[in-house]
Scaffold this motif. Structure first.
Motif, short mmCIF file in Angstrom:
data_model
loop_
_atom_site.label_atom_id
_atom_site.label_comp_id
_atom_site.label_asym_id
_atom_site.label_seq_id
_atom_site.Cartn_x
_atom_site.Cartn_y
_atom_site.Cartn_z
N UNK A 55 -5.96 -0.95 -1.44
CA UNK A 55 -5.99 -0.95 -2.88
C UNK A 55 -4.84 -1.75 -3.43
N UNK A 56 -4.95 -2.18 -4.66
CA UNK A 56 -3.98 -3.08 -5.24
C UNK A 56 -3.11 -2.41 -6.30
N UNK A 57 -1.92 -1.92 -6.01
CA UNK A 57 -1.13 -1.48 -7.13
C UNK A 57 -0.57 -2.68 -7.84
N UNK A 58 -0.54 -2.72 -9.13
CA UNK A 58 0.09 -3.84 -9.79
C UNK A 58 1.27 -3.33 -10.55
N UNK A 59 2.26 -4.14 -10.64
CA UNK A 59 3.49 -3.61 -11.19
C UNK A 59 3.98 -4.52 -12.28
N UNK A 60 3.86 -4.92 -13.19
CA UNK A 60 4.41 -5.82 -14.21
C UNK A 60 4.06 -7.22 -13.89
N UNK A 61 3.93 -7.86 -14.67
CA UNK A 61 3.24 -9.09 -14.59
C UNK A 61 2.05 -8.79 -13.77
N UNK A 62 1.94 -7.74 -13.44
CA UNK A 62 0.90 -7.01 -12.77
C UNK A 62 1.55 -5.87 -12.07
N UNK A 309 -4.09 8.38 -4.75
CA UNK A 309 -3.15 9.39 -5.17
C UNK A 309 -1.74 9.16 -4.64
N UNK A 310 -1.60 8.39 -3.60
CA UNK A 310 -0.28 8.13 -3.06
C UNK A 310 -0.27 6.81 -2.33
N UNK A 311 0.91 6.25 -2.18
CA UNK A 311 1.04 4.97 -1.51
C UNK A 311 0.67 5.12 -0.03
N UNK A 312 -0.23 4.28 0.48
CA UNK A 312 -0.61 4.40 1.89
C UNK A 312 0.59 4.22 2.81
N UNK A 313 0.63 5.01 3.85
CA UNK A 313 1.68 4.88 4.85
C UNK A 313 1.34 3.70 5.75
N UNK A 314 2.08 2.62 5.63
CA UNK A 314 1.84 1.41 6.41
C UNK A 314 3.18 0.87 6.89
N UNK A 391 0.11 -7.82 -4.24
CA UNK A 391 0.82 -6.56 -4.41
C UNK A 391 1.46 -6.16 -3.10
N UNK A 392 2.73 -5.82 -3.15
CA UNK A 392 3.46 -5.52 -1.92
C UNK A 392 3.08 -4.17 -1.34
N UNK A 393 2.74 -3.20 -2.17
CA UNK A 393 2.47 -1.85 -1.67
C UNK A 393 1.22 -1.81 -0.80
N UNK A 394 0.15 -2.44 -1.25
CA UNK A 394 -1.11 -2.48 -0.48
C UNK A 394 -1.71 -3.87 -0.61
#
Length: 573
Positions: A55-62, A309-314, A391-394
């Protein structure tokens, strides 16, 4: 050029503009962010995407943490969500306005909505979470109003914050939210003195907390207090009584204004008080309350959300290797394209009457304009949010390519496209279509991978990026390297007798400006890593093209010399 969410969403601004055009009745602040909590966005998480693992979390500027984010109403990633003010927020500035349930460790609201991640990073740096920064600001603002900034009994509640962060927070509050701290401290001292004179000693209060009992004694008037005072009636009591009367009148006016605001909201139109609130909020940099969206827009926003619901553990490797593998393949294909591409004959071109350089660069610009336009369509928000932002998180590997055709803001798109046209057409004419396209795609893909690697290796997972800046930097750098000793003028400047700026100096200036952003504390959301990676890729491409041209000149010279040699006489049989 490339927008970056250090700490939630260029998408916010893009969706805000989109919603503004799509739904004139309201102005939603929408985010392509995937936030990890139902409260203030932090590195802790609370939802998971419907589409699964990447999934794609976006954070400012996305980004998952946009500017002036909303506590408790932040978007759940990877989807889009509109944030509204569900109830009026009172921003107290006077000691008399302290709520009865005020305690130091909870503080007071300092704005209609707390700061977002990008603002927190710009203000404090990367070493504090968004939730912690807003907590610190609330506590310090509460102390300014309660008159306890110098009270050592409450320091325990901010002991876990560094002195530098506390100093920055206090400077920020004093700049954006004026409070008469001296007057509030004086009133608190008078209040505590009155409590001592009454023999209560503050026993009904929590240690260090200005409770309601002592504060409400101020409403009894100076006469009642002077009767109990061991010092009798004084000029100070008279002045205090006058101030209390003024504040009581002010409270009455505020209550009346609040009643009128509620009546205006019930009629569904912005009355004079709401208009005044919005003007005052714009002047002080505070967010204003937004009217609720229509059911249709709510449906679009709901569909744009996911169940993450939470950031995937990767592991870091798992986050990086799919994108790195794709970029490696793309770079290899670009090298092959530059080496073996053969342009078609004029009759075989799709637009034979348009110069090849204009057709190629124009097609790229058109693709970017289409990507910008898609952000204005609510139906496309979910797709774009998932597949057109790095997105860096996922991360998704495909976003290394799609992200370079994604822009959410007009001011982001136009400079990129202007620079692409100015340098792209010239580079295309000089090196050919194959080499030009190879430079564009290799620079864009490597720039995206550079941003992702910087974020993942630096554990800055609340970061995202989008835009063609990396590719544009690569094209510009390749052309300027080929002409690094030539002189260029911009709109006739610099004036004679100067010949202009050398290509090498232009590249050095651009690199210095980007590096300088890293040492500023402004509100820039520039993706410096993408810019510098694209610039480096363009320099490497320009160097290779220069070597190739030199080799071709040598081969052409050798062939010319061979052609000039006398041919041997034919041997008779």
């Amino acid at each position: 050029m490339s927008s970056c969410s250090l700490g939630v969403n260029a998408l916010r601004s893009g969706l805000q503009a989109a919603a503004r055009q799509s739904e004139k009745r309201f102005v939603p602040i929408a985010f392509s962010a995937r936030c990890f909590s139902s409260g203030p966005c932090s590195t802790r998480a609370t939802r998971q995407p419907r589409h699964g693992g990447h999934g794609q979390p976006t954070i400012t500027a996305s980004y998952a943490l946009p500017r002036n984010g909303r506590s408790g109403l932040l978007p759940r990633w990877p989807g889009i969500r509109t944030i509204f003010k569900g109830r009026d927020v009172t921003i107290a500035t006077h000691y008399i306005d302290l709520p009865p349930d005020y305690v130091d460790k909870e503080g007071l609201p300092f704005a209609y909505h707390p700061l977002e991640a990008e603002d927190v990073v710009a203000l404090f740096g990367p070493n504090i979470t968004t939730a912690a920064a807003n907590e610190l600001l609330r506590i310090l603002h509460g102390r300014r109003v309660a008159g306890t900034l110098e009270d050592p009994s409450v320091l325990i509640n901010t002991a876990h914050f560094g002195s530098q962060h506390q100093s920055i927070a206090l400077d920020y509050l004093r700049q954006h939210l004026p409070v008469d701290e001296i007057a509030n401290a004086g009133l608190r001292a008078e209040d505590e003195l009155a409590a001592l004179e009454d023999g209560e000693g503050g026993g009904e209060e929590e240690a260090g907390e200005p409770g309601s009992m002592s504060r409400l004694k101020m409403y009894k008037g100076a006469d009642a207090q002077s009767k109990k005072s061991v010092y009798g009636t004084s000029a100070l009591d008279a002045i205090r009584a006058q101030n209390e009367a003024k504040w009581k009148a002010k409270l009455a006016r505020q209550e009346e204004e609040q009643r009128k605001r509620e009546e205006e909201e019930q009629h569904g139109q912005a009355g004079p008080l709401q208009v005044a609130d919005q003007a005052r909020a714009r002047a002080t940099g505070l967010r204003v309350a937004l009217p609720p969206p229509s059911p249709k827009m709510e449906e679009f926003l709901r569909k744009g959300m996911s169940d993450l619901e939470e950031m995937p553990e990767m592991s870091k490797r798992a986050r990086l290797w799919p994108s790195a593998a794709l970029v490696l393949v793309v770079t290899g294909l670009c090298v092959a394209l530059a080496a073996f591409y053969t342009p078609p004959q004029r009759a075989g071109r799709l637009f034979p009457d348009i110069p090849p350089a204009a057709a190629t660069v124009g097609a790229l610009i058109l693709a970017n304009v289409v990507g910008f336009g898609l952000w204005k369509l609510p139906h496309m928000w979910r797709l774009l949010n998932q597949h057109f932002i790095i997105v860096a998180a996922t991360p998704r590997a495909s976003t290394m390519l799609t992200g370079m055709f994604s822009h959410q803001k007009f001011w982001h798109l136009v400079p990129n496209m202007v620079v692409l046209w100015l340098f792209g057409v010239r580079l295309h004419d000089e090196v050919g279509r194959g080499a030009f396209l190879a430079t564009y795609f290799a620079s864009g893909a490597l720039a995206g991978l550079g941003t992702l690697s910087w974020a993942v290796l630096g554990n800055n997972l609340l970061l995202a990026s989008l835009g063609a800046s990396g590719a544009v930097y690569g094209v510009g750098a390749a052309y300027l390297w080929l002409h690094r000793f030539d002189h260029f003028k911009v709109f006739g400047f610099p004036l004679p007798p100067s010949e202009g700026f050398q290509g090498l100096s232009i590249m050095a200036l651009v690199a210095a400006l980007n590096i300088g952003v890293l040492f500023t504390r402004g509100r820039s959301i520039m993706d410096v890593t993408s810019h510098l990676t694209g610039l480096a890729t363009g320099l490497a491409a320009g160097h290779l093209y220069e070597k190739k041209k030199a080799r071709q000149r040598l081969e052409h010279g050798a062939a010319s010399r061979t052609a000039m040699l006398p041919k041997p006489l034919a041997t008779r049989e």
